[in-house]
Design an enzyme around this catalytic site. Structure first.
Site, PDB file in Angstrom:
ATOM      1  N   GLY A   6       0.824  -1.208   0.000  1.00 29.65           N
ATOM      2  CA  GLY A   6       0.000   0.000   0.000  1.00 29.65           C
ATOM      3  C   GLY A   6       0.858   1.258   0.000  1.00 29.65           C
ATOM      4  N   THR A  15      -9.452   0.928   2.294  1.00 28.15           N
ATOM      5  CA  THR A  15      -9.357   2.387   2.338  1.00 28.15           C
ATOM      6  C   THR A  15     -10.295   3.083   1.346  1.00 28.15           C
ATOM      7  OG1 THR A  15      -7.479   2.266   0.824  1.00 28.15           O
ATOM      8  CG2 THR A  15      -6.982   2.382   3.182  1.00 28.15           C
ATOM      9  N   ASP A  17      -8.174   9.942  11.182  1.00 30.21           N
ATOM     10  CA  ASP A  17      -8.970  11.050  11.714  1.00 30.21           C
ATOM     11  C   ASP A  17     -10.471  10.781  11.573  1.00 30.21           C
ATOM     12  OD1 ASP A  17      -8.301  11.210   8.898  1.00 30.21           O
ATOM     13  OD2 ASP A  17      -9.409  13.092   8.829  1.00 30.21           O
ATOM     14  N   TYR A  24     -16.603   3.772   6.876  1.00 31.34           N
ATOM     15  CA  TYR A  24     -15.154   3.569   6.994  1.00 31.34           C
ATOM     16  C   TYR A  24     -14.678   3.939   8.401  1.00 31.34           C
ATOM     17  CZ  TYR A  24     -10.200   4.877   6.359  1.00 31.34           C
ATOM     18  OH  TYR A  24      -8.836   5.031   6.501  1.00 31.34           O
ATOM     19  N   TRP A  69      -5.047  12.646   5.704  1.00 26.01           N
ATOM     20  CA  TRP A  69      -4.686  13.430   4.504  1.00 26.01           C
ATOM     21  C   TRP A  69      -3.331  12.989   3.943  1.00 26.01           C
ATOM     22  CZ3 TRP A  69      -6.486  19.111   3.769  1.00 26.01           C
ATOM     23  CH2 TRP A  69      -7.807  19.252   4.189  1.00 26.01           C
TER      24      TRP A  69
HETATM   25  N1  LIG Z   1      -4.675   7.499   2.672  1.00 22.20           N
HETATM   26  C1  LIG Z   1      -5.049   8.326   3.647  1.00 22.20           C
HETATM   27  O1  LIG Z   1      -5.257   9.537   3.437  1.00 22.20           O
HETATM   28  C2  LIG Z   1      -5.198   7.812   5.050  1.00 22.20           C
HETATM   29  C3  LIG Z   1      -5.659   8.715   6.012  1.00 22.20           C
HETATM   30  C4  LIG Z   1      -5.787   8.275   7.332  1.00 22.20           C
HETATM   31  C5  LIG Z   1      -5.444   6.971   7.662  1.00 22.20           C
HETATM   32  N2  LIG Z   1      -5.027   6.121   6.700  1.00 22.20           N
HETATM   33  C6  LIG Z   1      -4.693   4.760   7.120  1.00 22.20           C
HETATM   34  O2  LIG Z   1      -3.364   4.480   6.720  1.00 22.20           O
HETATM   35  C7  LIG Z   1      -3.225   3.078   6.496  1.00 22.20           C
HETATM   36  C8  LIG Z   1      -2.569   2.834   5.157  1.00 22.20           C
HETATM   37  O3  LIG Z   1      -3.391   3.380   4.149  1.00 22.20           O
HETATM   38  P1  LIG Z   1      -2.884   3.672   2.673  1.00 22.20           P
HETATM   39  O4  LIG Z   1      -3.229   5.066   2.370  1.00 22.20           O
HETATM   40  O5  LIG Z   1      -1.477   3.180   2.505  1.00 22.20           O
HETATM   41  O6  LIG Z   1      -3.899   2.737   1.872  1.00 22.20           O
HETATM   42  P2  LIG Z   1      -3.665   1.712   0.690  1.00 22.20           P
HETATM   43  O7  LIG Z   1      -2.679   2.251  -0.283  1.00 22.20           O
HETATM   44  O8  LIG Z   1      -5.026   1.341   0.214  1.00 22.20           O
HETATM   45  O9  LIG Z   1      -2.991   0.475   1.423  1.00 22.20           O
HETATM   46  C9  LIG Z   1      -3.713  -0.492   2.120  1.00 22.20           C
HETATM   47  C10 LIG Z   1      -3.134  -1.832   1.775  1.00 22.20           C
HETATM   48  O10 LIG Z   1      -3.859  -2.838   2.497  1.00 22.20           O
HETATM   49  C11 LIG Z   1      -4.072  -3.923   1.622  1.00 22.20           C
HETATM   50  N3  LIG Z   1      -5.181  -4.766   2.039  1.00 22.20           N
HETATM   51  C12 LIG Z   1      -6.507  -4.607   1.807  1.00 22.20           C
HETATM   52  N4  LIG Z   1      -7.197  -5.650   2.319  1.00 22.20           N
HETATM   53  C13 LIG Z   1      -6.285  -6.467   2.895  1.00 22.20           C
HETATM   54  C14 LIG Z   1      -6.357  -7.707   3.554  1.00 22.20           C
HETATM   55  N5  LIG Z   1      -7.536  -8.323   3.746  1.00 22.20           N
HETATM   56  N6  LIG Z   1      -5.224  -8.275   4.025  1.00 22.20           N
HETATM   57  C15 LIG Z   1      -4.035  -7.670   3.820  1.00 22.20           C
HETATM   58  N7  LIG Z   1      -3.878  -6.512   3.172  1.00 22.20           N
HETATM   59  C16 LIG Z   1      -4.996  -5.912   2.712  1.00 22.20           C
HETATM   60  C17 LIG Z   1      -4.324  -3.274   0.276  1.00 22.20           C
HETATM   61  O11 LIG Z   1      -4.127  -4.219  -0.745  1.00 22.20           O
HETATM   62  P3  LIG Z   1      -4.977  -4.094  -2.121  1.00 22.20           P
HETATM   63  O12 LIG Z   1      -4.625  -2.769  -2.711  1.00 22.20           O
HETATM   64  O13 LIG Z   1      -4.495  -5.269  -2.902  1.00 22.20           O
HETATM   65  O14 LIG Z   1      -6.416  -4.179  -1.727  1.00 22.20           O
HETATM   66  C18 LIG Z   1      -3.266  -2.172   0.276  1.00 22.20           C
HETATM   67  O15 LIG Z   1      -2.045  -2.637  -0.217  1.00 22.20           O
HETATM   68  C19 LIG Z   1      -4.626   2.493   6.655  1.00 22.20           C
HETATM   69  O16 LIG Z   1      -4.780   1.989   7.980  1.00 22.20           O
HETATM   70  C20 LIG Z   1      -5.533   3.685   6.479  1.00 22.20           C
HETATM   71  O17 LIG Z   1      -6.763   3.505   7.157  1.00 22.20           O
HETATM   72  C21 LIG Z   1      -4.890   6.510   5.399  1.00 22.20           C
END
Ligand SMILES: NC(=O)c1ccc[n+]([C@@H]2O[C@H](COP(=O)([O-])OP(=O)(O)OC[C@H]3O[C@@H](n4cnc5c(N)ncnc54)[C@H](OP(=O)(O)O)[C@@H]3O)[C@@H](O)[C@H]2O)c1
Length: 284
Positions: A11, A61, A101, A124, A149
């Site tokens: 991710g 996400t 957040d 979510y 963000w």
């Molecule tokens: N992006 C933001 O702005 C943001 C903001 C606040 C918090 N966060 C948090 O930050 C963390 C990382 O987010 P990110 O932005 O890096 O999101 P991301 O790019 O969507 O990464 C999430 C990863 O988790 C994988 N995943 C999904 N289902 C899974 C499963 N059942 N088992 C194992 N892996 C799985 C996804 O794989 P696939 O792509 O193959 O589904 C993806 O590689 C998350 O906890 C998210 O809630 C993100």
């Protein structure tokens, strides 16, 4: 040497966690979804064994899709987090649970502190709040790290979208009534490393940049950083861009827990963006 496992390592945040931990000299096992599905408890047990610290960056996400697919989001964000937490507790590993957040209502007027009441307003957010609760209940040696963000070179995000649209359109309308803290995934990864190696007390921490702005403010800063005219970005309202999931109007998070732990919180969002931009727009 501390042995780390990063779930969701393919991710956007996961990729930078692996890179930063590796650069800091740690032994890191990347576990992309293809190697570890966190909804599979026996697989979590096998994967966690032999590691000292696990960072759970695996998540559903797709914020808007979660409104109609809450059960699937819950399976990953809540049950999956519980599985990782249970496996960590059994193996004696410490756990960093990445959260958001969106667990807060987003209607405050001053920053949410780490112990502020949770009141998610989206599917979510509910699933992520449940994940926090499960981790804290099942794995006492854990940190919940809320971020927001996010942008980084490893996945689609607002900053890379703005950079792309700048090349495609003369003007852009961007919402100016949602406030938050744009945060680089590399800064979050470094903060997670500081938290664990600094032996910070277990509990909740906010890994967001200092300062705050709106999406409009961020878009203007992206344009300026790319040497483009920021006045090509025009302000608009959330009401003009309806989305399935409700967005928090005010998502500014406080950083007191870092100070209490004697650790540095993240830097201001502007210098971070300036450092990140070249890696976000590789063709420049
Ligand atoms: N992006 C933001 O702005 C943001 C903001 C606040 C918090 N966060 C948090 O930050 C963390 C990382 O987010 P990110 O932005 O890096 O999101 P991301 O790019 O969507 O990464 C999430 C990863 O988790 C994988 N995943 C999904 N289902 C899974 C499963 N059942 N088992 C194992 N892996 C799985 C996804 O794989 P696939 O792509 O193959 O589904 C993806 O590689 C998350 O906890 C998210 O809630 C993100």
């Amino acid at each position: 040497m501390t042995r780390w496992l990063v779930t969701g390592s393919a991710g956007m945040l996961g990729q930078d966690l692996v890179a930063v931990l590796d650069q800091a000299g740690h032994e890191v096992t990347p576990a992309p979804r293809s190697a570890l599905d966190v909804t599979d408890l026996p697989a979590c047990r096998v994967a966690v064994r032999g590691h000292d610290v696990v960072v759970n960056a695996a998540a559903w996400t797709a914020v808007d899709d979660a409104e109609t697919g809450e059960a699937q989001a819950f399976a990953v964000n809540a049950t999956g987090a519980a599985n990782v937490a249970r496996a960590c507790a059994e193996a004696g590993a410490q756990l960093v649970q990445v959260s958001t957040d969106y667990v807060f209502a987003g209607d405050a007027r001053s920053p949410y502190d780490e112990s502020a009441a949770q009141a998610p307003r989206s599917a979510y957010g509910r699933t992520k709040a449940a994940g926090e609760w499960a981790v804290t209940a099942l794995c006492p040696r854990s940190w919940v790290v809320r971020t927001a963000w996010l942008y980084g070179s490893g996945g689609p995000n607002f900053v890379s979208t703005m950079a792309r649209l700048a090349a495609e359109r003369e003007t852009l309308e961007v919402v100016d009534d949602q406030r938050g803290q744009p945060t680089w995934t590399v800064d979050v990864a470094r903060a997670v490393e500081r938290l664990v190696t600094g032996s910070a007390p277990y509990g909740a921490y906010h890994a967001t940049s200092a300062g705050e702005t709106t999406w409009y403010g961020l878009a203007r800063e992206v344009f300026a950083g790319l040497g483009l005219d920021p006045d090509r970005v025009r302000p608009t309202t959330t009401a003009a861009f309806p989305r399935p999931a409700r967005r928090p109007a005010y998502s500014v998070l406080g950083h007191e827990a870092w100070q209490r732990a004697g650790l540095a919180p993240l830097r201001d969002w502007r210098p971070a963006l300036a450092e990140a931009l070249p890696s976000m727009v590789p063709s420049r």
